[in-house]
Enzyme design. Structure first.
Site, PDB file in Angstrom:
ATOM      1  N   ASP A   1       0.717  -0.761   0.432  1.00  0.00           N
ATOM      2  CA  ASP A   1       0.516   0.046  -0.260  1.00  0.00           C
ATOM      3  C   ASP A   1       0.662   1.170  -0.070  1.00  0.00           C
ATOM      4  OD1 ASP A   1      -1.980  -1.798  -0.006  1.00  0.00           O
ATOM      5  OD2 ASP A   1      -2.967  -1.179   2.006  1.00  0.00           O
TER       6      ASP A   1
ATOM      7  N   ASP B   1     -11.548  34.891 -35.945  1.00  0.00           N
ATOM      8  CA  ASP B   1     -10.504  33.418 -35.851  1.00  0.00           C
ATOM      9  C   ASP B   1     -11.251  32.494 -35.242  1.00  0.00           C
ATOM     10  OD1 ASP B   1      -7.739  32.250 -36.851  1.00  0.00           O
ATOM     11  OD2 ASP B   1      -8.011  32.048 -34.623  1.00  0.00           O
TER      12      ASP B   1
ATOM     13  N   GLY C   1      -6.765  20.213 -35.209  1.00  0.00           N
ATOM     14  CA  GLY C   1      -8.074  20.704 -35.973  1.00  0.00           C
ATOM     15  C   GLY C   1      -7.950  20.751 -37.275  1.00  0.00           C
ATOM     16  N   LEU C   2      -7.667  22.070 -37.334  1.00  0.00           N
ATOM     17  CA  LEU C   2      -8.196  23.126 -38.675  1.00  0.00           C
ATOM     18  C   LEU C   2      -6.839  22.811 -39.090  1.00  0.00           C
ATOM     19  CD1 LEU C   2      -9.367  25.292 -39.555  1.00  0.00           C
ATOM     20  CD2 LEU C   2      -7.766  26.960 -39.054  1.00  0.00           C
TER      21      LEU C   2
END
Lengths: 518, 429
Positions: free
Chosen positions: A36, A287, A422-423
């Site tokens: 533990d 933007d 992503g862009l």
């Protein structure tokens, strides 16, 4: 029995360790088997703490079970006191020691130590880490502040003339998601409002500090998962009100400032308090137009999930398509928030259920924990981490709060950055047939020798058996950026199947696009 | 190579630690439990699944120790015991059967399932042996179901592998009377392939490794089997192999140039390999290993080192560092010291080395601070706090997860110890 691959929360004694480790002058004696002690590395490695957590484990073994584990516990407690000289001792059991029922509280009291001994009853087979942290914080506050509480029913004396309003900050712990920086940011915010911060607890507090909690005019509950129980007790015992708003995001920070102003008897100064936030302008700048209506799935602890959903919906104009939490204790609050976005809350600690939900919803962005980061990676969806469980990356060297003005700026970057990627991918998709920007090319920052990990081909949908694609439609499909191509294919096939079309043409493709487009 | 020959056949133990007193301690042990072994075992046996029957703590340990969530869906999981399993409302065995059925349905690629006992399952006396038999009958022949305990009350870190391999031993098919060699203990695939190549070049063609890479490829064992331990923590596995008639070849462990050579020589001697052939096969890689190790000697020679107990690899590692790199082991702590299996190693340790077994972590920290070693080898819970006190540390867990055995890794092993010192020397902040 519950089949678990990964867990969002550790056992409740790890929650207790987060309180003990956050504080000064506290030592926790934990009746636990060897092994533990792994929990130490959460603090020393993930959080890079430069000291061992103030925890002594009895580390009993099988051969001790036949003998006297109670004696082992007493020895460990006695030696821990002698070595570390804490101002207060927490005692308790981990899951295994709970089964052998040695009563650490009774044993420790029998030692007659000259400091407060606070027994913790943390049922390991029912409860989890955050509950354990909340319960531990409550028990230690009650033990330390209880003796100073006024008789029941007494009225809180009015603040003297010229005395600044004051509050305590409750909830930040060790191993918390950006707790260190949130404390700093709230200190600055409250300072600007003219509110004095008396005690921050548990992070950095001593037991003696906890005894002074009742002196402040009100409490700021930073993380309800950890501090709500304690705040309610302080309200009952000291007539101390507490804040309900968690100041994550610009809107929530404004609400928080109004709430604080009301509790402190000050003029609301929301505009002043949130001046300097870049999020509103960044979000309004052209933007950011492409962010409109991005479908986002949110999952995390209740506090961060609810807050992130609000920021996503109101401050970035995303569409929240899913909201969930592993914090069962705050399920009601999560359900209420989900209802605001017209979705059903997902309350679960089964990461496979979360994965299934993400796969089903096909969001364009996932806001989650490190678990969702892996889920999103596997499904090829951008993701930002907004909540514990924590990873070493969640303790950045730079100042990076989630709360207040700077927190909102951080959130803007956090939520938008994966989509900027992503862009870029979109641009890459536009140049799909290009000699250097084709699907198989790795991002340029990986160098010329990098190759993309092979993406497993999506299994053909069941409809494919009866549907066929005309060659020109197939060609047209390939012009769609690859990261949304799968969705376009599925939508088109669903559209065709629903209309009993056997063959998909370019016309069908665009009919489907018009049908599903928003 | 006379020095090495001497190393392999120490004439007397007067120079070593064989009879040295051992400091035995029983206090707080800052070590992992045996469940942690699953992290490398599940990567080694590629069609095995490890189902821990335990608590949320076990699940949390696994994901914290497993390099924090690397694999999306690993071949291990935890069946978390809940309140109702304890209260008797649900028969824990029925619950377990349900969990296993779901798991096997979900993962049809699994050929071998280990039910792994934990502290709570041991304390409530959940009989996983019987459960494994029951489930083995139910899912035969597609899936074998075995069990072992990785509980912290019974096993320390690498002893989990010992328990796992010990569970495999009764399943090994009987060997015919042809002499064969069995190498026992998990090695990285790359190391295994290197050692296999050398042993085959030596002419030892009847050769197998335990654990195998596929559950269906269990190596045979019998009275004509000779086995070499590749890891120092396999006491129970070795004992059970001996009950199957196999005989252990005493040798140092294959760490460092010298250790690897002596380990191979033990096999060569047992299989009556012509000494000239042995020399021809090993000369090149041995010299290459020597050169690779020698590169790091200037940085490490004369430096002192202090081992906190972790994997039972401490004694062989200290031997490599002392003999091949000229380091000075101040204290070598180990969770468990197996005198017989370590006999060849102890002979080679400097007499001045303090050996300690078990742990009382606070007292050991006191000794470590007083000794001010140049490097401390310790677990992840202690490393940053000791660095903050100004000591230089090496994470012991890296020595378990990194390929360090064999000739070609001897240099890498040395480099692992040189790196923290070099880093400290370079940093100007």
């Amino acid at each position: 029995m519950q089949l678990t691959v990964w867990t969002y929360e550790g056992p409740p004694h790890v929650g207790a360790m987060r309180i003990a480790t956050a504080m000064e002058g506290v030592h926790y004696v934990l009746h636990a088997p060897q092994g533990d002690t792994y929990a130490d590395l959460l603090f020393t490695m993930i959080e890079r703490r430069d000291r061992r957590p103030p925890v002594t484990y009895t580390t009993f073994q099988a051969r001790d079970l036949g003998g006297d584990t109670a004696e082992l516990f007493k020895t460990a407690t006695r030696e821990a006191y002698a070595r570390f000289r804490p101002e207060a001792i927490l005692v308790g059991a981990s899951c295994t020691a709970e089964l052998i029922q040695d009563d650490p509280g009774g044993l420790a009291r029998a030692l007659d130590l000259p400091v407060p001994v606070i027994p913790l009853e943390l049922p390991s087979y029912q409860k989890k880490e955050n509950w354990g942290a909340a319960e531990t914080f409550y028990q230690i506050v009650r033990a330390m502040a209880g003796p100073t509480s006024p008789p029941p029913g007494s009225k809180r004396p009015a603040r003297g003339p010229g005395v600044r309003p004051s509050c305590n900050l409750l909830g930040p712990t060790a191993l918390g998601f950006r707790h260190r920086d949130d404390v700093e940011e709230l200190r600055r915010l409250l300072e600007r409002l003219g509110v004095e911060v008396r005690v921050v607890a548990p992070l950095g507090a001593t037991p003696a500090d906890l005894a002074r909690l009742g002196e402040a005019d009100f409490n700021v509950v930073m993380y309800p998962e950890i501090a709500a129980t304690t705040a309610r007790w302080l309200e009952r015992s000291f007539s101390q009100p507490y804040t309900r708003t968690v100041p994550i995001g610009v809107g929530a920070t404004r609400d928080f400032v109004e709430e604080v102003a009301r509790l402190a008897g000050l003029e609301p100064a929301a505009a002043v308090a949130t001046a300097g936030s870049r999020l509103p302008w960044y979000s309004r700048s052209v933007d950011s137009t492409y962010l409109t209506g991005k479908r986002v799935f949110v999952f995390g602890d209740a506090t961060h999930a609810i807050a992130a959903a609000r920021v996503a919906a109101e401050e970035l104009a995303f569409t929240v398509v899913g909201l969930g939490s592993y914090s069962r204790e705050l399920a009601r609050e999560v359900r209420e928030a989900a209802a605001r976005y017209g979705v059903e809350a997902l309350i679960t600690d089964d990461y496979l259920a979360v994965e299934a939900k993400v796969a089903e919803l096909q969001p364009e962005l996932v806001l989650g924990t490190q678990m969702e980061r892996h889920i999103a990676k596997r499904l090829g969806i951008p993701c930002a981490v907004i909540s514990a469980p924590v990873h070493v990356q969640d303790f950045p060297a730079r100042y990076s709060p989630q709360m207040g003005v700077e927190g909102a700026n951080v959130l803007f970057d956090t939520l938008v950055h994966p989509l900027m990627m992503g862009l870029e991918e979109h641009l890459l998709g536009m140049f799909r047939e290009d000699f250097e920007f084709h699907d198989g090319a790795a991002p340029s920052h990986l160098g010329t020798h990098a190759s993309l990990p092979s993406v497993p081909a999506a299994a053909p949908p069941p409809a494919a058996a009866t549907l066929s694609w005309a060659q020109d439609a197939e060609q047209e499909l390939k012009k769609i950026p690859f990261f949304v191509r799968g969705k376009a294919r599925r939508n088109t096939e669903r559209f065709a199947a629903e209309r009993g079309l056997a063959r998909i043409t370019v016309e069908t493709l665009y009919d489907a696009k018009a049908h599903f487009g928003r | 190579m006379s020095e090495v020959a001497l190393a392999h056949r120490p004439t007397a133990s007067a120079a070593g630690c064989a009879d040295a007193p051992i400091l035995r301690e029983r206090g707080q042990r800052e070590v992992f439990c045996g469940l942690t072994g699953i992290i490398w075992l599940h990567r080694k046996i590629q069609d095995a699944f490890f189902l821990i029957v335990g608590s949320r703590t076990c699940a949390h340990l696994m994901q914290s120790a497993a390099g924090v969530m690397i694999f999306a869906e690993p071949r291990f999981a935890t069946a978390i015991i809940e309140d109702r399993d304890l209260a008797g409302l649900a028969d824990a065995n029925d619950e377990l059967d349900k969990v296993v059925a779901r798991l096997i349905e979900r993962r049809p690629d699994i050929r071998l399932l280990f039910l792994v006992g934990s502290c709570p399952s041991e304390v409530i006396k959940l009989d996983l042996g019987r459960a494994a038999q029951r489930l083995d009958r139910r899912f035969a022949p597609g899936v074998r179901v075995l069990n072992y305990s990785g509980s912290g009350i019974e096993t320390t870190f690498t002893q989990g592998e010992d328990a796992c391999l010990a569970a495999l031993v009764p399943q090994l098919p009987a060997a015919d009377g042809t002499p064969s060699l069995l190498v026992v203990g998990t090695l990285a695939d790359v190391v295994e392939d290197q050692l296999r190549r050398i042993l085959i070049e030596l002419g030892i063609e009847r050769l197998a490794f335990l654990p195998p890479r596929r559950a269906g490829a269990l190596p045979p064992v019998g009275p004509a089997t000779r086995f070499l331990l590749a890891q120092p923590f396999l006491a129970e596995t070795a004992r059970l192999l001996e009950t199957r008639g196999a005989a252990r070849l005493p040798a140092p462990f294959p760490l460092g140039a010298e250790g690897t050579l002596a380990w191979l020589r033990a096999a060569a001697d047992a299989f009556a390999v012509d000494p000239r052939r042995f020399e021809a096969v090993t000369e090149l890689p041995f010299e290459r290993a020597r050169r690779a190790v020698a590169r790091w000697r200037p940085e490490l020679a004369g430096r002192s080192i202090f081992f906190f107990p972790d994997s039972q690899l401490e004694v062989p590692l200290a031997r490599v560092l002392a003999r091949e790199l000229g380091m000075d082991p101040l204290e070598v702590g180990t969770p468990y010291l197996h005198r017989a299996h370590l006999a060849a190693e102890l002979d080679l340790l400097p007499k001045s080395t303090r050996l300690s077994e078990g742990q009382d972590v606070d007292r050991q920290l006191d000794r470590c601070r007083a000794a001010r070693p140049d490097i401390v080898v310790c677990g992840l819970g202690l490393a940053n706090p000791l660095e903050a006190e100004g000591l230089t540390t090496k994470w012991s867990i890296e020595l378990v997860f990194t390929p360090i055995q064999g000739f070609e890794q001897a240099g890498d092993l040395a480099e692992l110890f040189a790196r923290p010192l070099r880093r400290r020397a370079r940093l100007a902040v």
